[in-house]
Write a protein that holds these residues in place. Structure first.
Motif, PDB file in Angstrom:
ATOM      1  N   ASP A 110      -8.078  -2.080  -2.257  1.00  0.00           N
ATOM      2  CA  ASP A 110      -6.774  -1.931  -1.662  1.00  0.00           C
ATOM      3  C   ASP A 110      -6.013  -0.431  -2.034  1.00  0.00           C
ATOM      4  O   ASP A 110      -4.917  -0.086  -1.685  1.00  0.00           O
ATOM      5  CB  ASP A 110      -5.552  -2.968  -2.126  1.00  0.00           C
ATOM      6  N   CYS A 111      -6.879   0.581  -2.625  1.00  0.00           N
ATOM      7  CA  CYS A 111      -6.768   1.764  -2.813  1.00  0.00           C
ATOM      8  C   CYS A 111      -7.826   2.494  -2.930  1.00  0.00           C
ATOM      9  O   CYS A 111      -8.746   2.523  -3.783  1.00  0.00           O
ATOM     10  CB  CYS A 111      -5.648   1.888  -3.992  1.00  0.00           C
ATOM     11  N   GLN A 125      -0.216   5.248  -0.364  1.00  0.00           N
ATOM     12  CA  GLN A 125      -0.676   5.980   0.514  1.00  0.00           C
ATOM     13  C   GLN A 125       0.377   6.927   1.195  1.00  0.00           C
ATOM     14  O   GLN A 125      -0.121   8.086   1.692  1.00  0.00           O
ATOM     15  CB  GLN A 125      -1.270   5.345   1.756  1.00  0.00           C
ATOM     16  N   PHE A 141      -3.830   1.191   5.764  1.00  0.00           N
ATOM     17  CA  PHE A 141      -3.758  -0.395   5.445  1.00  0.00           C
ATOM     18  C   PHE A 141      -2.947  -1.039   6.145  1.00  0.00           C
ATOM     19  O   PHE A 141      -1.834  -0.800   6.211  1.00  0.00           O
ATOM     20  CB  PHE A 141      -3.953  -0.439   3.860  1.00  0.00           C
ATOM     21  N   SER A 164      -0.411  -2.158  -4.820  1.00  0.00           N
ATOM     22  CA  SER A 164      -1.955  -2.242  -4.811  1.00  0.00           C
ATOM     23  C   SER A 164      -2.302  -2.295  -6.353  1.00  0.00           C
ATOM     24  O   SER A 164      -1.580  -2.302  -7.026  1.00  0.00           O
ATOM     25  CB  SER A 164      -2.829  -1.030  -4.411  1.00  0.00           C
ATOM     26  N   HIS A 196       0.951  -1.161   0.087  1.00  0.00           N
ATOM     27  CA  HIS A 196       0.109  -0.050   0.075  1.00  0.00           C
ATOM     28  C   HIS A 196       1.035   1.349  -0.109  1.00  0.00           C
ATOM     29  O   HIS A 196       0.582   2.411   0.668  1.00  0.00           O
ATOM     30  CB  HIS A 196      -0.826   0.044   1.111  1.00  0.00           C
TER      31      HIS A 196
END
Length: 838
Positions: free
Chosen positions: A672-673, A364, A680, A800, A361
């Motif tokens: 996942d995004c 992020q 996450f 991701s 992830h």
């Protein structure tokens, strides 16, 4: 920067069109210096080589630019003489039967020396065969690496030029360095930022009150650039250290940068992979305390109101308080609050590295830094905001104005018919190939580079990628140059399986790297010091034009990459070599043309006050041409134009503003995004339940090599422990495990096992170990890497579905003292030739 880049490109194009015709074969002096000094360039700077009796005996910096040492500049001799491939080689089983070459024996098979001309004919024949039998999408030329820094010797571009002209190829997108950031940031701020100029250092030193070094190690990583390093930033970090400004380093590791600032900086050490939680908590505190810039958010950003709901826990039932983050990142809530208020109350520059986004992830992290900086409201102000490239290629050193060296290009997709080159596919008379009319420098199809192993192992599978669907091709012919993917790719054992799938693998290489040992056909090529070239310094500054003079004779019969591809063109189709070389240009013809393009730019601009001499005079003098910054470049502030007028200077996002909430990403619907920065839980980390291993392994960029480059040089003597790559372990952890400094240890998890040499100190916090990436993969019969290659242990899954970057810093391992089993061979063979080779 956009305006500056546009003007620079316009000048370059105009000057190129004005280049006068000149006779091929420049009369510059190309005789080698047998005794004396030669100026040349490499990724690690402008170099001065001392030659005695035709041999390199010393290399050093051309001139001193700071008090920060750069040992990478001292190993030129080893890069010319050590671990070299000494003849064209073909794997025995492949030579016996190219149609059924036993690819499962790659890395195990014997090698056979063949004449250069025979190897050229073999590659041309098998490439044609693959195209005819399996189509264009079976050809992979996805080389990605820190290749030669010269304008002509760019191995990847030379390969793509050849593959394009012969019909096209499958390529790759992105890179391992910034795979997540370079995809997420265009959604957030409209450009990648990671490869763009930063607010310049003179502005930072004058205006910033607080400077944050978040997840970066510039004293190590600034030893090099993608072109030739101008070494411009070390002096600014020295000035920062002595400036009296408040310096905050946020990094789990005690790096050489932390030690450089010792006594002058505060060091905060969060749990690895938890920076986003820490940043969210800072944002939560600013929001609830009212210490955030509402006007900036309303004027220059979109979506903060939706992100606010997430911060307060109204979206998922979990408020992102400092107390919540403390349990995740290990930093006290009190410290998180103090940092947040300090950043708001003072002009703060957040300088962030790339390692944090090489994690599960990873998108992020940089998104959250932009969001936090938006709340502070200092983006576009002198000395405020953020910068993502102060640790790379001397970002922040003011750009210079002068001539710009162009480079050889990758050509266009061509048509081969009846053994003849017919021209580009989009040329007149080529309408039957209109569907294959592609722009220069593009591949027939591509996939994210970090997905190399997946693509080879899963032809026909579909990949979600930044809102698109990619179907992996069935690749059966790989041609790789200028790189070492067997060491670079995560989860080496999986990668080895992938590299044993295609029928044919061809590699141009200087040394017997792990990748060369896993090929079928290997061409020995020259190092940068055995050929002539030309380059700029500074990826951002364009400070110098450097003559990259050949220092010594070509060693062991090696050929320049350019020569290899010219010879392949001759073997592949009539007329192709003439098109590839643009009428028969030699090495020096290209270099002269590149120089004269830049010289025309300089000599046409009287304001520069510089007149560049003829190419012959400049080349024979063997000194770099240096340019100076302008008043404008010395006061450059990132996003200043945007802050001044967000309508006229809109960003490249759909809204034209900073997108804290992205409707574009929302429509992708990825689990996942999300559409805003989000915490996450990584697939492996110290805070997880049922950990598969005890220690979090961080595998940062090494200080004394460039990824895997220079692993075979004398520099290794300064850091190897027990003859292996060093692994750093906390003193208390080592005591518990019975490990002492200098011990041979086994590091392992479900993906693989390696040997390393233990270094016991406090450079790592408890339950964290450091093992630098780039050591050459060297397995024994049990799959134990004897040289300590970190990627044997790392995970090969995407960051991701958005970016598909690598997650090399998300990895848990175990460590134990090691004694070889009876009869087990752990002799280091990483730098030795394989069976059958000289």
């Amino acid at each position: 920067m956009k305006r500056r880049s546009f003007l620079k490109g316009s000048v370059a194009l105009g000057a190129a069109s004005a280049i006068p015709n000149f006779a091929l074969g420049a009369e510059a002096n190309t005789a080698l210096v047998k005794n004396g000094e030669v100026i040349t360039g490499a990724h690690w700077g402008i170099l001065k080589a001392t030659v005695k009796d035709g041999k390199i005996v010393k290399s050093q910096a051309w001139k001193k630019t700071s008090n920060v040492p750069n040992p990478l500049q001292t190993a030129m001799d080893d890069l010319v003489y050590k671990a070299r491939i000494k003849a064209p080689m073909v794997r025995k089983s492949y030579l016996e039967n190219p149609d059924s070459p036993k690819p499962e024996l790659r890395g195990k098979d014997e090698w056979v020396e063949v004449p250069y001309e025979e190897a050229i004919k073999l590659v041309a024949k098998e490439l044609k065969k693959t195209r005819e039998q399996k189509g264009m999408n079976s050809i992979c030329a996805g080389s990605y690496a820190w290749q030669s820094s010269g304008a002509l010797g760019m191995a990847r571009t030379l390969l793509h030029r050849f593959m394009n002209m012969t019909g096209g190829f499958v390529g790759v997108t992105g890179d391992f360095s910034t795979g997540a950031a370079q995809v997420i940031l265009p959604h957030v701020v409209g450009s990648s930022q990671v490869y763009e100029q930063q607010t310049v250092w003179p502005v930072v030193l004058e205006n910033s009150k607080v400077v944050v070094l978040w997840g970066m190690n510039p004293i190590g990583t600034l030893r090099l650039s993608f072109t030739v390093s101008d070494e411009g930033s070390f002096k600014y970090f020295e000035k920062l250290r002595d400036s009296g400004k408040e310096i905050i380093i946020i990094d789990p590791l005690k790096t050489i940068t932390t030690k450089f600032f010792e006594g002058k900086a505060t060091h905060i050490r969060p749990t690895p992979n938890t920076d986003v939680a820490m940043m969210l908590a800072m944002a939560n505190h600013l929001l609830k305390s009212g210490k955030y810039d509402k006007e900036f958010l309303s004027t220059y950003t979109v979506g903060f109101d939706k992100f606010e709901q997430y911060l307060l826990g109204k979206e998922d039932g979990v408020e992102k308080t400092p107390e919540w983050a403390e349990k995740i990142c290990g930093i006290e809530a009190k410290v998180i609050k103090e940092l947040a208020e300090k950043f708001f109350d003072n002009r703060t520059m957040i300088m962030a590295g790339w390692g944090m986004q090489r994690a599960h992830h990873g998108e992020q992290v940089h998104w959250m830094i932009v969001t936090l900086a938006s709340m502070l409201g200092q983006i576009g102000l002198p000395g405020g905001g953020f910068g993502f490239s102060y640790h790379y290629a001397n970002g922040g050193t003011p750009s210079c104005v002068g001539g710009v060296i162009k480079t050889i290009n990758a050509g266009s997709v061509g048509i081969i018919k009846d053994g003849k080159y017919m021209g580009p596919a989009n040329a007149d008379g080529a309408k039957e190939n209109a569907a294959q009319s592609w722009l220069s420098n593009t591949a027939l199809m591509s996939y994210p580079v970090a997905r190399n192993a997946d693509a080879l192992l899963n032809p026909g599978a579909t990949l979600d990628d930044n809102g698109n669907k990619i179907t992996y091709p069935d690749m059966d012919f790989i041609y790789w140059v200028g790189g070492n993917p067997l060491t670079q790719q995560q989860d080496t054992n999986k990668n080895v399986k992938a590299w044993r799938k295609p029928r044919t693998i061809v590699v141009n290489e200087i040394y017997w790297t792990p990748t060369a040992k896993m090929a079928d056909i290997v061409f020995p090529v020259t190092s940068s010091y055995e050929r002539n070239d030309i380059s700029m310094t500074g990826d951002y500054t364009n400070m110098h034009i450097v003559p990259q003079k050949q220092v010594v004779e070509k060693q062991f019969g090696a050929k320049d990459d350019y020569q290899v591809f010219v010879d392949l063109c001759k073997a592949y189709a009539d007329g192709l070599a003439e098109a590839y070389t643009e009428g028969g240009k030699t090495e020096m013809d290209w270099i002269k043309e590149f120089y004269e393009t830049a010289a025309n730019q300089v000599n046409a601009n009287e304001a520069l006050g510089i007149k560049m001499p003829s190419f012959e005079e400049w080349w024979n003098k063997n000194e770099p041409t240096e340019f100076s910054p302008t008043m404008e470049s010395e006061s450059y502030v990132t996003f200043a134009d945007f802050r001044e007028d967000p309508i006229l200077n809109a960003l490249g996002t759909p809204s034209g503003l900073i997108e804290i909430y992205s409707e574009t990403i929302e429509k992708m619907g990825y689990d996942d995004c999300k559409a805003h920065p989000t915490w996450f839980e990584p697939i492996e980390w110290l805070g997880m339940k049922d950990k598969p291993a005890r220690f979090h392994m961080i595998s940062p960029h090494p200080n004394d090599r460039l990824h895997s480059q220079q692993n075979q040089t004398k520099l290794r003597d300064s850091y190897a422990v027990a003859g292996r790559e060093p692994i750093f372990i906390n003193e208390e952890d080592a005591k518990e495990l019975g490990i002492k400094g200098g011990d041979l240890v086994r590091v392992f998890n479900a993906r693989g096992q390696i040997l390393a040499g233990a270094v016991v100190n406090d450079d790592t916090p408890r339950n964290v170990v450091k093992l630098c990436e780039g050591a050459w993969y060297d397995p024994n019969e049990n799959g134990l890497c004897k040289n300590g290659s970190a990627n044997v242990l790392t995970i090969d899954i995407p960051t991701s579905k958005l970016a598909n970057g690598n997650i090399s810093h998300t990895c848990l391992v175990n460590i134990e003292p090691y004694k070889p089993k009876e009869g087990e061979d752990i002799t280091l063979t990483a730098f030795m030739p394989p069976k059958g080779a000289k």
